[in-house]
Every structure is written in structure tokens, then in C-alpha cells.
Write a protein that holds these residues in place. Structure first.
Motif, PDB file in Angstrom:
ATOM      1  N   THR A  81       0.865  -1.173   0.000  1.00 14.75           N
ATOM      2  CA  THR A  81       0.000   0.000   0.000  1.00 14.75           C
ATOM      3  C   THR A  81       0.906   1.227   0.000  1.00 14.75           C
ATOM      4  O   THR A  81       2.109   1.105  -0.225  1.00 14.75           O
ATOM      5  N   ALA A  82       0.360   2.384   0.270  1.00 14.70           N
ATOM      6  CA  ALA A  82       1.160   3.607   0.204  1.00 14.70           C
ATOM      7  C   ALA A  82       2.340   3.574   1.174  1.00 14.70           C
ATOM      8  O   ALA A  82       3.459   3.957   0.824  1.00 14.70           O
ATOM      9  N   ASP A  83       2.100   3.117   2.399  1.00 14.60           N
ATOM     10  CA  ASP A  83       3.159   3.140   3.413  1.00 14.60           C
ATOM     11  C   ASP A  83       3.512   1.760   3.963  1.00 14.60           C
ATOM     12  O   ASP A  83       4.499   1.620   4.684  1.00 14.60           O
ATOM     13  N   LEU A  84       2.716   0.762   3.631  1.00 12.67           N
ATOM     14  CA  LEU A  84       2.889  -0.559   4.244  1.00 12.67           C
ATOM     15  C   LEU A  84       3.213  -1.603   3.182  1.00 12.67           C
ATOM     16  O   LEU A  84       2.624  -1.619   2.104  1.00 12.67           O
ATOM     17  N   GLN A  85       4.171  -2.474   3.498  1.00 11.80           N
ATOM     18  CA  GLN A  85       4.477  -3.638   2.667  1.00 11.80           C
ATOM     19  C   GLN A  85       4.493  -4.868   3.555  1.00 11.80           C
ATOM     20  O   GLN A  85       5.197  -4.906   4.567  1.00 11.80           O
ATOM     21  N   VAL A  86       3.702  -5.860   3.180  1.00 10.77           N
ATOM     22  CA  VAL A  86       3.593  -7.088   3.965  1.00 10.77           C
ATOM     23  C   VAL A  86       3.895  -8.271   3.054  1.00 10.77           C
ATOM     24  O   VAL A  86       3.345  -8.363   1.946  1.00 10.77           O
ATOM     25  N   SER A  96       6.812  -4.078   6.797  1.00  7.59           N
ATOM     26  CA  SER A  96       7.595  -2.847   6.854  1.00  7.59           C
ATOM     27  C   SER A  96       6.639  -1.670   6.699  1.00  7.59           C
ATOM     28  O   SER A  96       5.830  -1.638   5.769  1.00  7.59           O
ATOM     29  N   LEU A  97       6.766  -0.710   7.621  1.00 10.60           N
ATOM     30  CA  LEU A  97       5.871   0.444   7.634  1.00 10.60           C
ATOM     31  C   LEU A  97       6.693   1.721   7.605  1.00 10.60           C
ATOM     32  O   LEU A  97       7.620   1.900   8.398  1.00 10.60           O
ATOM     33  N   ASN A  98       6.354   2.617   6.693  1.00  9.99           N
ATOM     34  CA  ASN A  98       7.046   3.897   6.563  1.00  9.99           C
ATOM     35  C   ASN A  98       6.287   4.957   7.347  1.00  9.99           C
ATOM     36  O   ASN A  98       5.140   5.265   7.045  1.00  9.99           O
ATOM     37  N   ILE A  99       6.937   5.513   8.387  1.00  8.19           N
ATOM     38  CA  ILE A  99       6.320   6.554   9.205  1.00  8.19           C
ATOM     39  C   ILE A  99       7.236   7.764   9.199  1.00  8.19           C
ATOM     40  O   ILE A  99       8.367   7.700   9.685  1.00  8.19           O
ATOM     41  N   ASP A 100       6.750   8.860   8.638  1.00 13.76           N
ATOM     42  CA  ASP A 100       7.529  10.103   8.585  1.00 13.76           C
ATOM     43  C   ASP A 100       8.905   9.882   7.960  1.00 13.76           C
ATOM     44  O   ASP A 100       9.927  10.404   8.426  1.00 13.76           O
ATOM     45  N   GLU A 112       7.347 -10.863  17.881  1.00 19.72           N
ATOM     46  CA  GLU A 112       7.886  -9.560  18.224  1.00 19.72           C
ATOM     47  C   GLU A 112       6.770  -8.589  18.561  1.00 19.72           C
ATOM     48  O   GLU A 112       5.694  -8.623  17.969  1.00 19.72           O
ATOM     49  N   ALA A 113       7.043  -7.732  19.521  1.00 19.93           N
ATOM     50  CA  ALA A 113       6.080  -6.695  19.868  1.00 19.93           C
ATOM     51  C   ALA A 113       5.993  -5.691  18.722  1.00 19.93           C
ATOM     52  O   ALA A 113       6.981  -5.393  18.061  1.00 19.93           O
ATOM     53  N   LEU A 114       4.785  -5.138  18.517  1.00 18.37           N
ATOM     54  CA  LEU A 114       4.545  -4.194  17.426  1.00 18.37           C
ATOM     55  C   LEU A 114       4.358  -2.790  17.978  1.00 18.37           C
ATOM     56  O   LEU A 114       3.839  -2.604  19.075  1.00 18.37           O
ATOM     57  N   SER A 115       4.776  -1.817  17.191  1.00 20.57           N
ATOM     58  CA  SER A 115       4.452  -0.435  17.543  1.00 20.57           C
ATOM     59  C   SER A 115       2.959  -0.237  17.323  1.00 20.57           C
ATOM     60  O   SER A 115       2.327  -0.959  16.536  1.00 20.57           O
TER      61      SER A 115
END
Length: 704
Positions: A81-86, A96-100, A112-115
Motif C-alpha cells: 500500500t502507500a506506506d505498508l508492505q507485507v 515494513s511500515l514507513n512513518i515520517d 515480536e512486539a509491534l508499535s
């Protein structure tokens, strides 16, 4: 309250006050308490941060996410998607998530713990896939844009939503000055990001928007393509585009099979269309005035439109045949082969302070309902017109449509797409469609210069009107000869009480010479319908677009010789920020024509300001016409020159001795008054008598 009670209360207060002083904490103890409080607050904050710093999916959510990934992407599924790749790798989730601008990555959400942001993104992805059911397999991004074209039209069809995202007209060059590099060399009716449309498919509990899914191009040729959604259960939903040679019409068919396995057959299908209408011309004022949504109801012989100047929203329940995003010179039109079942239309102009205002005009949206059956192989069909607002082309739209399946249906009504061209009200539109446009097109078939075409068109119109106006020109010539006689009558009957007598003598003089007091007005009245028709024609004539003549680079735009950036108060919206040379020439010629006309008219001493008003009118026209197409000002300039030349030619042919001889012959004839003239003279006599009687009464009152 007695004395003992008061004493008791005072003693109690003294005890309490003393106790507080005795046991009050020291300054060191107070500082220690503050430090402990700050430390306690920080511990609570740290504890709270730790509580929200991590998050995780529930076991059920995570199992569902893996199931969705595997079902709709296989063992090596990758969803972007725009910011997320699974991705699903060896049975484990890698996200993988793109934040700022910073990437957050987890290798397996099980361990693993998630944000909070990552957990939220995965939940939303999971919900999206769960919500879209069988359609989820078509949500993986793909870049399979397809190009189909002919000599008149080039289309780019995106795999996302199966939408036409770019429509280019290679026969028309772009002229809008802009910093936007996306604007190409040729006119693009719209470009990627400016035009979106799709169908809303419904079940009893869910809606699916085709704009959200990625279609696969199949059955592709140079002039046609089928964009399809293929379902695992053998169902297919597709949109086929077909383009015929030398044609601005695209056939758009909704085709499907076995869709009753996916959708409820009884639910309607909705059509949504949104277009951010771009600017195409250097002069944006007329584009703003001539750009909006047009529409036509089924069975009507006319089209209607939303206001061009302000925001408007309309909701219609009657069936419609077509809807158009109409620009000054180019349009996008959706024509239903059957009909649209009602429609909601919205037009919102871009704010002048918006950064997009320099490149775009309006945001246009359309929402409509279409009959739909899931078991129908061809549930809907449309014809898309993507081309110029040229009368000859729009008038031939029915012939273009007949090249496609279903277009030759005898029940297919006249579309009246020529209504996209504003040619004036009924009478003026009739003059344009039956006289001006045919002559203009005929001249254009063998003359290359549109400046010469306008010149010849002006001469032909003047020749046609000459038999109707020549008598009036002769009357003006005679009135000029009789000007000294009229002056003598005015001096002889200068008293206000003799106004009726003065008018009678003047009319008798004109009658004896065969002239008319209203001879100067008649030519203008006879030419007025043609002048107004041409006034509507030239700003809408796309043939003039980009055509140069003499110093004018574009006959469809003002021929500015001087420009500035500041705005003139009150008149800038009409005058603009430039001076047009053809408009100046038209104004100068109009002033000269006013002078020539005034020579043949006696000056009314009671209205001395009328003369200056006549000379001010051309100046008003300068303000009004300065922003119009230079071709229009050029036409009026040539027309006025011909009128002045004709006036002088007629005056030269009318000899004073011939006029005097005619007057002498008239005086010898017995005067037989008509019934109308006798009644007029009797009315004038009665009015004069009433005025004299009123003056006598007024004079008597003064003497008393």
C-alpha cells in the motif's frame, strides 16, 4: 450569640492556629516532598509510555492475516500500500511500515512486539481484505497501463480501477502557460490524478468500488482492450474499451460472467465520476465563464448546465442521457446507451488563493445509479466523447456512435451535443447554426488564413444586409443635406411652447424630401440579431484557437500589446490587465462612426449631454470587449469600416439638387392627409392648447 459563645469560638481558633504553626514542615521537608512528587509523576509517565509503546495482534487476527495473505497471494504473497508492505515468507509475516520517512520493520508479528502504528496498519489491512472478500485478490498493486489510440485520440488506461487516466488530442496543441511539467505539448483533456470514475457494486451487506481494485489487461489490440477482474470461483468482471479510426468517441462496455456467484443480482450499480478540470488556455477568464457540468434528460431537445460562476449542487431524479465536464473548447462526455437513473451533480470552483488555481478551474463530481443484473453478460454500456467543442464534430456525434455495437439502434435519441457550444438564445443560435457556421466552414475548406476568412465573412454578411439598410443610409444622406433647414426651423420655433409646431415642421420637411427621422436607427436594428449572434460565435469558435493573423498570435484570445500585473479597481474583471490592439482599433472606428452618424442628425438643444453620451458608448465597449477574443474585435472593426465606407458612398450618390427638386415637386402636389396623420396633428393641437392654457393659469397666479 452571647458573650460566652464568642469567647469559646475565639479560643478554638487560637488553638488551631497554634497547632498549625507548631507542627508545620520545615523548608527542607517541603523541598523533599516536591522532589518525591516529581519523581512519582515521572514514574507514572514512564509506566504509561511503556504501556502504549508496544502493541500486538490477537491470535485470531494474526491467523486471519496469514490466511488472507496465503489465499489471495499464495505462499510468497507480497502486498503493498502507500506506506505498508507485507510479505509472507516461509509461513512467517514480514512487515515494513514507513512513518515520517522512517521504516519500521518486524520479521514475524507472532514473536515480536509491534508499535501501535504497525499494529493499527496490519489490523486495517486485515479488515480491508476481510471486508472485500473475493475482491481482495485484486487489491495487489500492479502497473499494467494500456495505450489505445487513433489519429484523433490517444488514451492511457490504468490497471487501477480500469480508468482512462490520460486523454490526449494530438491535433490540438497545448497553450496554457504553467510551471506544471505534467502539462504536455498537446492538449490533454485530463491527465493522471485529474480524472477518476468507477462503479459501486453492491450486496445486501457490502459495497465494492472498482476504483479500489487492480484490473488485468486481456484481449488487447491497438484499438481495444478488456480490463478484467478474475475471481477464483470462475467469475469475471471487466470493462472493455474500443476506439474506432478517426473518432473522438470511445465505446466503454461493462462485461461479466458468473458474477451472480459474487454479487446479489437484485442490487443496483452506482456510477461515480470526479474530474479536476484543468486549464487549457492562456486567458483563463473565459475558461472560467464557460466551464461547468452539462447534462441532458432523456427525451429532452435541449441541455442544461450548472452555474459557471459559483459552487452548485443539484440532485435530479429523472432519467438522464448524458453528462459532460465541459470546458471552453474541450469536453469529456459520458453518454449512457440506455440511461442514468437520476443523478447528483456538484461543481466547485477552485479558490483564487489555492495553489491549484493557476492550473485548474473546478472540481466536478457526478453520482448516479444504473440498472444492474449480476447474471447479465452486458449490464451497462457507455459512449465517451473526449474531444473538441467543434460544431461540425459534435453535430456528427451520432454517426461516430453508429460505428459501435448498439449505436445504430433506431431508438437511440438525438443527443444534441452541439448544446455544449454556447451560441446564444434561440434566434441567435438559429442564425449561427444556419448561416454563420456553414459559411465559416465553407470558407475554411479552401482558405488557410482565418483572418481572411473573417474578413470575407464580414463582407458577405454586409452584402446580405445591404438591401435592408440601403434605404436607411439614403435617409441619413438626405438628413445631412437638410441639416441647415432643420436648424432654421429650430431657430424659428425656439420657444418651448412651440415644441409641437417645431416637430410638425421638421417632420413635414423630412417627408417632402423622402427622408425618415428614424433612418439612422433602422440599420442598427436590422443588424442587431447578426451582431449578437456573432458576439456569441467567436468566443466559442475553436477553429480560431491558436490561429495567428497580423500581430495577433491567437484569434481566440486577446491580442495584448501592453500588459501589466496590477489590477485596475472596479473594471479589472472586465478590462483585464492588458490593452488589445484590435479592440482599440474597433473603439476608434466606432467613435468615427458615431461622428458620421451625428452629422446627419439635428442637435436637440434640450438634451445637450446626449451628444457626449453617444461618444462615451464606444469607450464603454472598449472596457467590455478588451478581454474578448481578438477575432471578435477584428470582425466588429471591419464591419464598422464597411458601414462607414457605405455611408460615405451613399452620401456621394445623393445630390442636393436632386433632393431640392424632389422637395419642390412635393410642394406642388395636393396634400392629402392620411387618417393617422390627421389624428396625430389633432392630438398635437390639443396638447399645444392645453400647454397654453396651463401657462395662462400659471401667469395669472403670479400676477395675483
Amino acid at each position: 450569640m452571647d458573650k460566652n459563645t464568642i469567647i469559646g469560638l475565639l479560643l478554638m481558633m487560637a488553638v488551631i492556629f497554634g497547632f498549625n504553626i507548631l507542627f508545620a514542615p520545615s523548608e527542607e521537608e517541603i523541598a523533599q516532598q516536591k522532589q518525591e512528587q516529581v519523581a512519582s509523576n515521572q514514574d507514572k509517565k514512564d509506566s504509561g509510555d511503556k504501556q502504549v509503546a508496544t502493541d500486538s495482534l490477537s491470535a485470531n487476527d494474526f491467523a486471519k492475516l496469514k490466511e488472507n495473505l496465503k489465499n489471495y497471494g499464495g505462499d510468497s504473497a507480497v502486498i503493498k500500500t502507500a506506506d505498508l508492505q507485507v510479505a509472507l515468507v516461509d509461513g512467517k509475516v514480514k512487515a515494513s511500515l514507513n512513518i515520517d520517512g522512517k521504516a519500521q520493520t518486524v520479521n514475524d508479528a507472532e514473536t515480536e512486539a509491534l508499535s501501535p502504528a504497525m499494529a493499527s496498519a496490519l489490523r486495517e489491512l486485515n479488515n480491508t481484505y476481510t471486508r472485500n472478500g473475493d475482491f481482495s485478490a485484486m487489491m495487489t498493486p500492479r502497473n499494467d497501463s494500456v495505450v489505445i489510440k487513433n489519429d484523433s485520440l490517444q488514451l492511457v488506461i490504468s490497471s487501477k480501477g480500469a480508468m482512462i487516466t490520460r486523454a490526449t488530442l494530438p491535433n490540438y496543441k497545448s497553450s496554457h502557460n504553467t510551471s506544471n511539467k505534467a502539462f504536455g505539448k498537446y492538449v490533454e483533456v485530463f491527465s493522471p490524478g485529474e480524472n477518476e470514475y468507477g462503479f459501486m457494486l453492491n450486496t445486501s451487506t457490502q459495497r465494492y468500488n472498482t476504483q479500489d481494485f487492480y484490473f488485468e489487461p486481456v484481449e488487447k489490440t491497438d484499438s481495444s482492450v478488456l480490463m478484467a477482474l478474475n475471481f477464483p470461483n470462475g467469475a469475471q468482471f471487466g470493462i472493455r474499451y474500443t476506439l474506432r479510426p478517426d473518432n473522438y468517441v470511445v465505446h466503454m462496455e461493462v462485461v461479466q460472467k458468473n458474477m451472480n456467484r459474487v454479487l446479489d443480482s437484485s442490487n443496483p450499480m452506482y456510477f461515480d465520476w470526479k474530474q479536476k478540470m484543468r486549464r487549457h488556455e492562456v486567458d483563463g477568464m473565459f475558461e472560467e465563464r464557460n466551464s461547468t457540468l452539462y447534462y441532458k434528460f432523456v427525451g429532452d431537445d435541449d441541455a442544461d448546465y450548472l452555474t459557471e460562476s459559483s459552487e452548485q449542487k443539484e440532485n435530479f431524479t429523472d432519467a438522464m442521457k448524458w453528462v459532460a465536464a465541459k470546458n471552453q473548447y474541450f469536453s469529456s462526455v459520458f453518454i449512457a446507451q440506455k440511461q442514468f437513473s437520476g443523478m447528483t451533480l456538484t461543481s466547485v470552483p477552485f479558490d483564487k488563493k489555492s495553489p491549484e488555481f493557476n492550473d485548474y478551474l473546478k472540481m466536478l463530481t457526478v453520482h448516479s445509479e444504473i440498472e444492474y443484473q449480476a447474471d447479465n453478460a452486458n449490464p451497462a454500456s457507455f459512449f465517451l466523447y473526449l474531444g473538441p467543442n467543434r460544431y461540425k464534430v459534435l453535430n456528427n456525434i451520432d454517426e461516430m456512435i453508429k460505428q459501435y455495437p448498439g449505436g445504430d439502434n433506431p431508438e437511440f435519441e438525438d443527443l444534441h451535443l452541439t448544446r455544449l457550444i454556447p451560441l446564444g438564445w434561440t434566434l441567435f443560435r438559429w442564425i449561427n447554426t444556419w448561416v454563420v457556421i456553414p459559411v465559416f466552414d465553407w470558407l475554411g475548406s479552401f482558405i488557410g488564413s482565418y483572418g481572411i476568412i473573417i474578413l470575407i465573412l464580414t463582407i458577405l454578411i454586409k452584402l446580405v444586409l445591404t438591401p435592408l439598410t440601403i434605404k436607411s443610409y439614403r435617409s441619413q444622406a438626405v438628413m445631412k443635406i437638410l441639416a441647415p433647414d432643420v436648424k432654421a426651423i429650430n431657430e424659428k420655433y425656439s420657444d418651448q411652447a412651440d415644441a409641437m409646431k417645431r416637430q410638425q415642421k421638421t417632420m413635414e420637411l423630412y417627408r417632402s424630401a423622402g427622408a425618415s427621422m428614424f433612418g439612422g436607427c433602422l440599420p442598427m436594428l436590422l443588424q442587431m440579431p447578426v451582431l449578437i449572434a456573432v458576439f456569441a460565435f467567436f468566443p466559442s469558435c475553436i477553429e480560431l484557437r491558436g490561429q495567428s493573423f497580423l500581430w495577433a498570435h491567437d484569434l481566440s484570445a486577446p491580442d495584448a500589446i501592453v500588459s501589466w500585473t496590477t489590477q485596475i479597481p472596479l473594471i479589472s474583471s472586465y478590462f483585464g490587465n492588458h490593452i488589445s490592439l484590435f479592440c482599440l482599433l474597433m473603439t476608434a472606428t466606432n467613435i468615427l462612426y458615431t461622428y458620421v452618424s451625428m452629422q446627419s442628425q439635428s442637435q436637440n438643444q434640450s438634451m445637450p449631454g446626449m451628444k457626449w453620451m453617444m461618444y462615451l458608448m464606444p469607450v464603454f465597449f472598449l472596457v467590455f470587449f478588451n478581454h474578448y477574443a481578438s477575432g471578435l474585435s477584428y470582425y466588429y472593426f471591419v464591419s464598422l469600416l464597411i458601414t462607414i465606407a457605405t455611408t460615405y458612398a451613399v452620401r456621394a450618390s445623393v445630390k442636393e439638387e436632386d433632393v431640392r427638386a424632389k422637395m419642390a415637386e412635393y410642394s406642388k402636389k395636393p396634400k392629402k392627409k392620411s387618417g393617422w396623420m390627421a389624428r396625430m396633428e389633432e392630438m398635437q393641437r390639443q396638447q399645444q392648447a392645453a400647454m397654453r392654457e396651463q401657462q395662462k393659469r400659471g401667469g395669472g397666479k403670479k400676477r395675483r
